[in-house]
Design a protein around this motif. Sequence first.
Motif, mmCIF file in Angstrom:
data_model
loop_
_atom_site.group_PDB
_atom_site.id
_atom_site.type_symbol
_atom_site.label_atom_id
_atom_site.label_comp_id
_atom_site.label_asym_id
_atom_site.label_seq_id
_atom_site.Cartn_x
_atom_site.Cartn_y
_atom_site.Cartn_z
ATOM 1 N N UNK A 42 0.800 -1.222 0.000
ATOM 2 C CA UNK A 42 0.000 0.000 0.000
ATOM 3 C C UNK A 42 0.835 1.274 0.000
ATOM 4 N N UNK A 43 2.048 1.215 0.552
ATOM 5 C CA UNK A 43 2.867 2.414 0.736
ATOM 6 C C UNK A 43 4.098 2.391 -0.165
ATOM 7 N N UNK A 44 3.917 1.869 -1.393
ATOM 8 C CA UNK A 44 5.055 1.706 -2.296
ATOM 9 C C UNK A 44 5.520 3.014 -2.913
ATOM 10 N N UNK A 45 4.591 3.928 -3.209
ATOM 11 C CA UNK A 45 4.907 5.068 -4.057
ATOM 12 C C UNK A 45 5.112 6.384 -3.332
ATOM 13 N N UNK A 46 5.620 7.346 -4.100
ATOM 14 C CA UNK A 46 5.862 8.704 -3.591
ATOM 15 C C UNK A 46 5.119 9.765 -4.404
ATOM 16 N N UNK A 47 4.279 9.351 -5.336
ATOM 17 C CA UNK A 47 3.626 10.315 -6.218
ATOM 18 C C UNK A 47 2.678 11.224 -5.452
ATOM 19 N N UNK A 48 2.574 12.465 -5.932
ATOM 20 C CA UNK A 48 1.591 13.433 -5.432
ATOM 21 C C UNK A 48 0.850 13.990 -6.641
ATOM 22 N N UNK A 49 -0.473 14.005 -6.638
ATOM 23 C CA UNK A 49 -1.202 14.588 -7.770
ATOM 24 C C UNK A 49 -0.730 16.021 -8.041
ATOM 25 N N UNK A 50 -0.562 16.350 -9.302
ATOM 26 C CA UNK A 50 -0.032 17.660 -9.661
ATOM 27 C C UNK A 50 -0.867 18.794 -9.094
ATOM 28 N N UNK A 63 -0.242 -6.314 -5.753
ATOM 29 C CA UNK A 63 -0.896 -5.034 -6.022
ATOM 30 C C UNK A 63 -0.061 -3.938 -5.387
ATOM 31 N N UNK A 64 0.355 -2.961 -6.203
ATOM 32 C CA UNK A 64 1.197 -1.858 -5.750
ATOM 33 C C UNK A 64 0.405 -0.558 -5.834
ATOM 34 N N UNK A 65 0.489 0.252 -4.797
ATOM 35 C CA UNK A 65 -0.183 1.556 -4.764
ATOM 36 C C UNK A 65 0.864 2.650 -4.936
ATOM 37 N N UNK A 66 0.661 3.536 -5.919
ATOM 38 C CA UNK A 66 1.714 4.422 -6.404
ATOM 39 C C UNK A 66 1.807 5.775 -5.688
ATOM 40 N N UNK A 67 0.785 6.186 -4.939
ATOM 41 C CA UNK A 67 0.793 7.535 -4.353
ATOM 42 C C UNK A 67 1.345 7.543 -2.934
ATOM 43 N N UNK A 68 1.929 8.680 -2.564
ATOM 44 C CA UNK A 68 2.504 8.811 -1.231
ATOM 45 C C UNK A 68 1.439 8.638 -0.159
#
Length: 252
Positions: A30-38, A76-81
Amino acid sequence: MTGALTAPGDPIAVEWVHPESKSEVLLLCEHAGQAIPKRLGGLGLPEGALDRHIGWDIGAERLARALADRLGAPLIIQRYSRLVLDCNRPAGSAGSIPEVSDGIAVPGNQGISDQDRAARQEMIFDPLNAAIDQGFAHVPRRAAFSIHSYTRRMQDGVRRTWDAGFLSRHDLVTAQTFVDSISGLEPGLVLGVNQPYQIEADSDWFIPHHAERRGMRHTLVEVCNDQLGTDAQVARWADLLAHAVGEILAAP
């Protein structure tokens, strides 16, 4: 509200690894990613904050991918921070959109409206939740494991002594099998059950809502991020976890 937060260039929330696998095991990170919506403008975070443990689970994605490859299991990978929306928290709960994380203020999370919260849920939480349901519906599963990492020392200065912990409320047999199996291979590691966290219904999502409800073997795996800094360390832990999962599946 569809697309209220999404902008061109934003990644999709969910990525699948081995989606067609018929493995008895389903993996989640669940905590894989660091993305932030623009459209959230970096949440007003100070430089470097996203690279700290507050922004994501350091090393967890690499470990989860390596374990999925060894098991031939779907992941299953979740991309957002986790600072945008913590997908291992019930939607709308107090900790799902933190205003402060380990002493670091998150200006973009302070005083947000119900509409803004709903937009984040629609963009990030709902697709992940749907993917989890899909993963369980695709073929019968016997076990589910969520892969996380944690930091050795928090802002309060307390040092966590464990190298890894295995969390469960009710399936303590599976959590203890991880400890016993890995200790048998590497007795020098410091391992614990329900350390450094515990599973709670009001602050956790995957275990209470998905794994427990389906009555399957499960554990939330927490590996200290100082154990996952190199490829060799990741491979070591993937091997250890895969061995333990094999023992769990072999048990009645």
